[in-house]
Design a protein around this motif. Structure first.
Motif, mmCIF file in Angstrom:
data_model
loop_
_atom_site.group_PDB
_atom_site.id
_atom_site.type_symbol
_atom_site.label_atom_id
_atom_site.label_comp_id
_atom_site.label_asym_id
_atom_site.label_seq_id
_atom_site.Cartn_x
_atom_site.Cartn_y
_atom_site.Cartn_z
ATOM 1 N N ALA A 47 0.918 -1.230 -0.120
ATOM 2 C CA ALA A 47 0.158 0.009 -0.004
ATOM 3 C C ALA A 47 0.801 1.149 -0.018
ATOM 4 O O ALA A 47 0.387 2.199 0.345
ATOM 5 N N ARG A 50 -0.927 3.439 -2.918
ATOM 6 C CA ARG A 50 -2.105 3.745 -2.275
ATOM 7 C C ARG A 50 -2.296 4.677 -1.236
ATOM 8 O O ARG A 50 -2.953 5.704 -1.364
ATOM 9 N N LYS A 53 -1.259 8.133 -2.827
ATOM 10 C CA LYS A 53 -2.659 8.739 -3.692
ATOM 11 C C LYS A 53 -3.545 8.904 -2.726
ATOM 12 O O LYS A 53 -4.306 9.858 -3.002
ATOM 13 N N THR A 54 -4.134 8.403 -1.957
ATOM 14 C CA THR A 54 -4.909 8.612 -1.057
ATOM 15 C C THR A 54 -4.964 9.906 -0.191
ATOM 16 O O THR A 54 -5.708 10.780 0.072
ATOM 17 N N ASP A 194 -12.039 1.591 -2.903
ATOM 18 C CA ASP A 194 -11.767 2.609 -4.196
ATOM 19 C C ASP A 194 -12.995 3.523 -4.589
ATOM 20 O O ASP A 194 -12.762 4.272 -5.528
#
Length: 319
Positions: A47, A50, A53-54, A194
């Motif tokens: 992750a 991720r 990006k989050t 998502d």
């Protein structure tokens, strides 16, 4: 809403999507608050991508990803002057590269050759890009998270120690706990993994939070403790023969600066207006592990930099 409330909302928004990696999320926030860049190392699928990006979605900031490959060119990162045809002629205009973002993921940075690595690291250090004699400033809120895979080193270009030293922290990401992995499965099964992330903070909140971090008090004794830790990496003989045998080159003054900035950011996130030795110890491994060069004996005995830092923390006591 105060800057601290905004950062708490931001942290909660990211941690609700990145399960089992709370430490990585907290280090990302410390990097933002301390205005530094991060080198993240971990196996695939943990992750890392991720997480940033989050964070970009929750921060309502511009995010870009650069996949480093052996055929990448410096202009692919920084941008270049492009010729635009117009009626009756044309002109050269600067076309910004992906480094012109608030959050930049440099994925597998060690897979690109030295020229490309140097282009990114120069932009990180100077906070600007110069092309054809024109200087283009980068955003005020600007964080690079570079990743490295600890396996599959064939065909890679390891970062030299001088370039590693430019990163504020070197973070190692491990596997999540079984309970967190089960929660992750349920989150993805429900289709929430998502789903769009609602913005929880803004770049203005980060700048306000940085002003709060700069106001966090660090006593003279804490400064002495930071300097003593870093000095001990340069003069390890005073701490015992084992560290002296293992440690070949100690941390640069950037190590002291990183300990100070990260410790005060750590204290601010905890809701305090003063930093303590516990804040320094909490971030010491991330701030120092990439700044130490271990010798042959450490390699032969299977000693990692984290073990040396453990001993430093144990033997160097606050005044």
């Amino acid at each position: 809403m105060s800057a601290h409330d905004a950062l708490s909302r931001l942290q909660h928004a990211v941690e609700s999507r990145i399960l089992g990696q709370d430490r990585l999320v907290r280090r990302l926030l410390i990097g933002l608050l301390a205005d530094g860049h991060l080198l993240v190392e971990g196996f695939p699928g943990l992750a890392k991508t991720r997480a940033i990006k989050t964070l970009g979605a929750a921060l309502d900031a511009r995010f870009s990803r650069i996949q480093f490959t052996p055929d990448l060119l410096p202009a692919d990162i920084t941008g270049s002057d492009m010729f635009y045809q117009q009626a009756g002629g044309g002109e050269f205009r600067f076309d910004p590269g992906p480094v012109f973002a608030n959050l930049v993921l440099a994925d597998e940075i060690n897979r690109a050759p030295a020229k490309v690595q140097a282009a990114l690291l120069e932009a990180m250090e100077e906070r600007q890009v110069t092309v054809a004699g024109q200087t283009h400033p980068l955003p005020e809120v600007f964080l690079v998270m570079a990743t490295q895979n600890p396996i599959e080193h064939e065909g890679t270009y390891p970062l030299p120690e001088a370039q590693l030293d430019r990163f504020l922290m070197h973070i190692r990401v491990g596997y999540p706990a079984p309970g967190d992995e089960m929660a992750m499965l349920r989150l993805l099964r429900a289709g929430n993994g998502d789903a769009p992330v609602a913005p929880a903070a803004s770049a203005a909140d980060i700048l306000a939070a940085r002003r709060g971090v700069s106001a966090v008090h660090a006593s003279e004794s804490l400064d002495r403790y930071i300097v003593d830790l870093v000095q001990a990496t340069r003069q390890p003989a005073a701490l015992g023969g084992d560290i002296a045998r293992w440690l070949e080159v100690g941390a640069s003054p950037r190590g002291s600066v990183a300990l100070d900035r990260c410790a005060r950011a750590h204290a601010w996130l905890a809701g305090r207006d003063f930093a303590t030795p516990d804040d320094v110890r909490a971030i010491a491994h991330d701030a120092l592990r990439h700044r130490l060069v271990l010798g042959y004996e450490a390699s032969a005995e299977g000693i990692a930099a984290d073990r040396v830092i453990d001993l430093l923390i144990e033997r160097v006591r606050p005044v």
